[in-house]
Design a protein around this motif. Structure first.
Motif, PDB file in Angstrom:
ATOM      1  N   VAL A  81       0.871  -1.186   0.000  1.00  0.00           N
ATOM      2  CA  VAL A  81       0.000   0.000   0.000  1.00  0.00           C
ATOM      3  C   VAL A  81       0.906   1.234   0.000  1.00  0.00           C
ATOM      4  O   VAL A  81       2.087   1.144   0.316  1.00  0.00           O
ATOM      5  N   LYS A  82       0.313   2.347  -0.359  1.00  0.00           N
ATOM      6  CA  LYS A  82       1.106   3.552  -0.534  1.00  0.00           C
ATOM      7  C   LYS A  82       1.180   4.383   0.756  1.00  0.00           C
ATOM      8  O   LYS A  82       0.162   4.590   1.414  1.00  0.00           O
ATOM      9  N   LEU A  83       2.380   4.858   1.055  1.00  0.00           N
ATOM     10  CA  LEU A  83       2.580   5.663   2.273  1.00  0.00           C
ATOM     11  C   LEU A  83       3.423   6.884   1.922  1.00  0.00           C
ATOM     12  O   LEU A  83       4.428   6.756   1.220  1.00  0.00           O
ATOM     13  N   ILE A  84       3.015   8.070   2.375  1.00  0.00           N
ATOM     14  CA  ILE A  84       3.874   9.239   2.142  1.00  0.00           C
ATOM     15  C   ILE A  84       4.329   9.853   3.459  1.00  0.00           C
ATOM     16  O   ILE A  84       3.585   9.931   4.418  1.00  0.00           O
ATOM     17  N   ASP A  85       5.590  10.248   3.435  1.00  0.00           N
ATOM     18  CA  ASP A  85       6.222  10.880   4.593  1.00  0.00           C
ATOM     19  C   ASP A  85       6.248  12.372   4.308  1.00  0.00           C
ATOM     20  O   ASP A  85       6.830  12.808   3.329  1.00  0.00           O
ATOM     21  N   VAL A  86       5.578  13.150   5.150  1.00  0.00           N
ATOM     22  CA  VAL A  86       5.566  14.589   4.947  1.00  0.00           C
ATOM     23  C   VAL A  86       6.517  15.208   5.970  1.00  0.00           C
ATOM     24  O   VAL A  86       6.500  14.838   7.136  1.00  0.00           O
ATOM     25  N   GLY A 136       8.320  17.760   8.592  1.00  0.00           N
ATOM     26  CA  GLY A 136       7.712  18.278   9.824  1.00  0.00           C
ATOM     27  C   GLY A 136       6.996  19.606   9.687  1.00  0.00           C
ATOM     28  O   GLY A 136       7.479  20.533   9.052  1.00  0.00           O
ATOM     29  N   LEU A 137       5.829  19.690  10.296  1.00  0.00           N
ATOM     30  CA  LEU A 137       5.055  20.925  10.311  1.00  0.00           C
ATOM     31  C   LEU A 137       5.308  21.649  11.625  1.00  0.00           C
ATOM     32  O   LEU A 137       5.329  21.029  12.685  1.00  0.00           O
ATOM     33  N   VAL A 138       5.479  22.959  11.527  1.00  0.00           N
ATOM     34  CA  VAL A 138       5.689  23.747  12.746  1.00  0.00           C
ATOM     35  C   VAL A 138       4.533  24.734  12.879  1.00  0.00           C
ATOM     36  O   VAL A 138       3.826  24.998  11.894  1.00  0.00           O
ATOM     37  N   PRO A 139       4.320  25.293  14.074  1.00  0.00           N
ATOM     38  CA  PRO A 139       3.275  26.315  14.191  1.00  0.00           C
ATOM     39  C   PRO A 139       3.551  27.431  13.182  1.00  0.00           C
ATOM     40  O   PRO A 139       4.691  27.863  13.035  1.00  0.00           O
ATOM     41  N   GLY A 140       2.513  27.855  12.476  1.00  0.00           N
ATOM     42  CA  GLY A 140       2.686  28.882  11.450  1.00  0.00           C
ATOM     43  C   GLY A 140       2.911  28.289  10.060  1.00  0.00           C
ATOM     44  O   GLY A 140       3.111  29.020   9.095  1.00  0.00           O
ATOM     45  N   ALA A 141       2.864  26.958   9.952  1.00  0.00           N
ATOM     46  CA  ALA A 141       3.092  26.293   8.654  1.00  0.00           C
ATOM     47  C   ALA A 141       2.118  26.799   7.592  1.00  0.00           C
ATOM     48  O   ALA A 141       2.494  27.004   6.435  1.00  0.00           O
ATOM     49  N   SER A 142       0.881  27.030   8.005  1.00  0.00           N
ATOM     50  CA  SER A 142      -0.117  27.467   7.018  1.00  0.00           C
ATOM     51  C   SER A 142       0.215  28.857   6.475  1.00  0.00           C
ATOM     52  O   SER A 142      -0.253  29.245   5.417  1.00  0.00           O
ATOM     53  N   GLN A 143       1.035  29.607   7.217  1.00  0.00           N
ATOM     54  CA  GLN A 143       1.486  30.915   6.735  1.00  0.00           C
ATOM     55  C   GLN A 143       2.824  30.789   6.005  1.00  0.00           C
ATOM     56  O   GLN A 143       3.467  31.785   5.711  1.00  0.00           O
ATOM     57  N   GLY A 144       3.261  29.554   5.802  1.00  0.00           N
ATOM     58  CA  GLY A 144       4.492  29.350   5.046  1.00  0.00           C
ATOM     59  C   GLY A 144       5.718  29.086   5.892  1.00  0.00           C
ATOM     60  O   GLY A 144       6.802  28.863   5.358  1.00  0.00           O
ATOM     61  N   ARG A 145       5.584  29.112   7.223  1.00  0.00           N
ATOM     62  CA  ARG A 145       6.777  28.869   8.061  1.00  0.00           C
ATOM     63  C   ARG A 145       7.332  27.479   7.819  1.00  0.00           C
ATOM     64  O   ARG A 145       6.581  26.509   7.760  1.00  0.00           O
ATOM     65  N   LEU A 158       8.697  26.000   5.215  1.00  0.00           N
ATOM     66  CA  LEU A 158       8.195  25.352   3.989  1.00  0.00           C
ATOM     67  C   LEU A 158       6.813  24.729   4.185  1.00  0.00           C
ATOM     68  O   LEU A 158       6.424  23.787   3.502  1.00  0.00           O
ATOM     69  N   GLY A 159       6.080  25.288   5.166  1.00  0.00           N
ATOM     70  CA  GLY A 159       4.777  24.726   5.529  1.00  0.00           C
ATOM     71  C   GLY A 159       3.833  24.513   4.358  1.00  0.00           C
ATOM     72  O   GLY A 159       3.180  23.482   4.259  1.00  0.00           O
ATOM     73  N   ASN A 160       3.787  25.508   3.436  1.00  0.00           N
ATOM     74  CA  ASN A 160       2.840  25.381   2.318  1.00  0.00           C
ATOM     75  C   ASN A 160       3.143  24.176   1.445  1.00  0.00           C
ATOM     76  O   ASN A 160       2.247  23.461   1.025  1.00  0.00           O
ATOM     77  N   LYS A 161       4.425  23.961   1.219  1.00  0.00           N
ATOM     78  CA  LYS A 161       4.836  22.846   0.370  1.00  0.00           C
ATOM     79  C   LYS A 161       4.449  21.533   1.060  1.00  0.00           C
ATOM     80  O   LYS A 161       3.918  20.616   0.427  1.00  0.00           O
TER      81      LYS A 161
END
Ligand SMILES: Nc1nc2c(ncn2[C@@H]2O[C@H](COP(=O)(O)OP(=O)(O)O)[C@@H](O)[C@H]2O)c(=O)[nH]1
Ligand SMILES: [Mg+2]
Length: 416
Positions: A88-93, A95-104, A106-109
């Motif tokens: 089955v397929k698995l993706i590793d993303v 790490g997300l940090v606080p503010g990722a949605s604002q681009g912190r 590389l949050g957007n990517k």
């Protein structure tokens, strides 16, 4: 190529993807490396492109070969003593940090990579020894419940922001009666692996005026996105670093918060799989113990590490949790079933005589005709009926497949 396009278009037939999320340093890569390490070549991956952070994990199921009393020759999967491992397929993303949605950071990517996921395994550091940015801190001093909430919030804010930019235009279209909100959102969110009925559900639950989107506040939009995420990206918590005793208290706290949580020790699983790969131990992913094959071959360091895994993980939690997370994502969150297509319903084999060659992971609700399309577009197009090989009965196109069905598809003769 045609088959590929078709699979992309039909939700039921789309290959399911599970994504790993979490802040940095919780053990996502360790989990990913452990889950994708199974050193047996398998033919016919149902996936086209494999990027570095996209890997093959395996579902562990009891193979139907046991109950049917046959010896199988798997092609697209592996069977070890009646235990079937299905890719089955698995993706590793990253790490997300606080503010990722604002681009912190590389949050957007990173958030963008989660769009395609159908379910998520949220890897948290249950030991509380890393802060919200993933930096080391006093063990037990950081609250993993905080991380669970902030990571989800970043995802919700990111989707909210995407919709907010277009909201005036969407509102005008809907209020001029030039389109239905659910249709417009489905189009806007295509590529998010969200079904239109999940959007309709979320709209109903949010209880907002669907014919007056211009009246929605920012908070209304955020709440809608949160509900939509809960529906379309069901999530389980992998409470990682469970080998550290300080994790026990937090694992209970996360359970008490009402979430599906699986205690997990990724590093232990990686160690066991590597030792098994080197034939130092007998261990199948998901087993509750291992067996040392040749004590003389082990260094004292290896012996010590294996004993630690047994004492701190297997005896305490029953297993390392990595395999259990993969299985739970597919079976509990996505309600998948496993179906075994065959070409000869008596021998339970393909044309070459391979018994139970393939095991397909399908969404609950899939029909015999969906299975035909999954095998080959032409088989779907020329479908006549199916045969339930276990019961020896004929099945129509709309028969809803059950877990462990063994199915032969009967089609009209191939053209040309
Ligand atoms: N004690 C313990 N440490 C772990 C476990 N899994 C990962 N780690 C450690 O956590 C750190 C971060 O791991 P990594 O996989 O790179 O985390 P990522 O940033 O989330 O990808 C490394 O030092 C790992 O050795 C585990 O199950 N138990
Ligand atoms: Mg990593």
């Amino acid at each position: 190529m045609y088959l590929f396009i078709f699979i992309e278009e039909c939700f039921l037939l789309k290959v399911m993807i599970v994504g790993l999320i979490g802040k940095p340093n919780t053990g996502k890569s360790t989990f990913f490396n452990a889950a994708t390490l199974l050193n047996v070549p398998v033919a016919n991956y149902p996936f086209t492109t494999i990027k570095p952070n996209v890997g093959i994990a395996y579902l562990r199921v009891e193979c139907v070969c046991k109950k049917l009393g046959v010896i199988d020759n798997p092609i697209n999967s592996i069977c070890v003593n009646g235990v079937r491992f299905i890719p089955v397929k698995l993706i590793d993303v990253a790490g997300l940090v606080p503010g990722a949605s604002q681009g912190r950071g590389l949050g957007n990517k990173f958030l963008d990579e989660l769009r395609q996921a159908d379910a998520l395994i949220h890897i948290v550091d249950a030991s509380g020894s890393t802060d919200e940015e993933g930096k080391l801190c006093e063990p037990g001093s950081h609250d993993p419940l905080f991380d669970i909430e902030f990571v989800e919030r970043e995802f919700d804010m990111w989707v909210t922001d995407k919709l907010r930019i277009d909201w005036p235009r969407i509102s005008r279209t809907v209020e001029a009666k030039a389109g239905k909100l659910s249709d417009i959102l489905a189009e806007k969110l295509s590529g998010f692996s969200i079904k239109e009925d999940q959007i309709i559900d979320a709209l109903n639950i949010a209880g907002l005026k669907q014919d007056k989107p211009s009246l929605w506040s920012d908070n209304d939009l955020y709440n809608f996105c949160k509900i939509l995420r809960e529906r379309s990206k069901p999530t389980l918590i992998a409470a990682n670093k469970a080998d550290l005793s300080i994790s026990t208290k937090n694992i209970q706290r996360i359970k008490d918060s009402g979430r599906l949580v699986i205690p997990c020790a990724s590093e232990a699983e990686l160690l066991l799989r590597r030792a098994a790969e080197k034939k130092l131990i007998k261990y199948l992913p998901g087993d509750s113990d291992f067996e040392i094959l040749d004590l003389a071959k082990l260094t004292s360091e290896q012996k010590r590490a294996l004993n630690l895994v047994r004492d701190k993980v297997l005896k305490v939690w029953g297993n390392t949790g990595v395999q259990q997370c993969i299985n739970a994502a597919y079976f509990d969150l996505l309600q998948s079933i496993v179906v075994y297509p065959v070409e000869d319903e008596n021998k339970l084999s393909d044309k070459k005589g391979n018994v139970l060659p393939d095991a397909y992971v399908m969404r609950k609700g899939s029909t015999t005709k969906d299975l035909a399309y999954m095998i080959h577009t032409e088989l779907g197009d020329t479908f006549l009926y199916a045969i339930d090989a276990k019961r020896g009965i004929k099945l129509g196109a709309d028969y809803e497949l059950k877990n462990n069905d063994v199915i032969k598809i009967v089609a009209t003769a191939r053209k040309g």
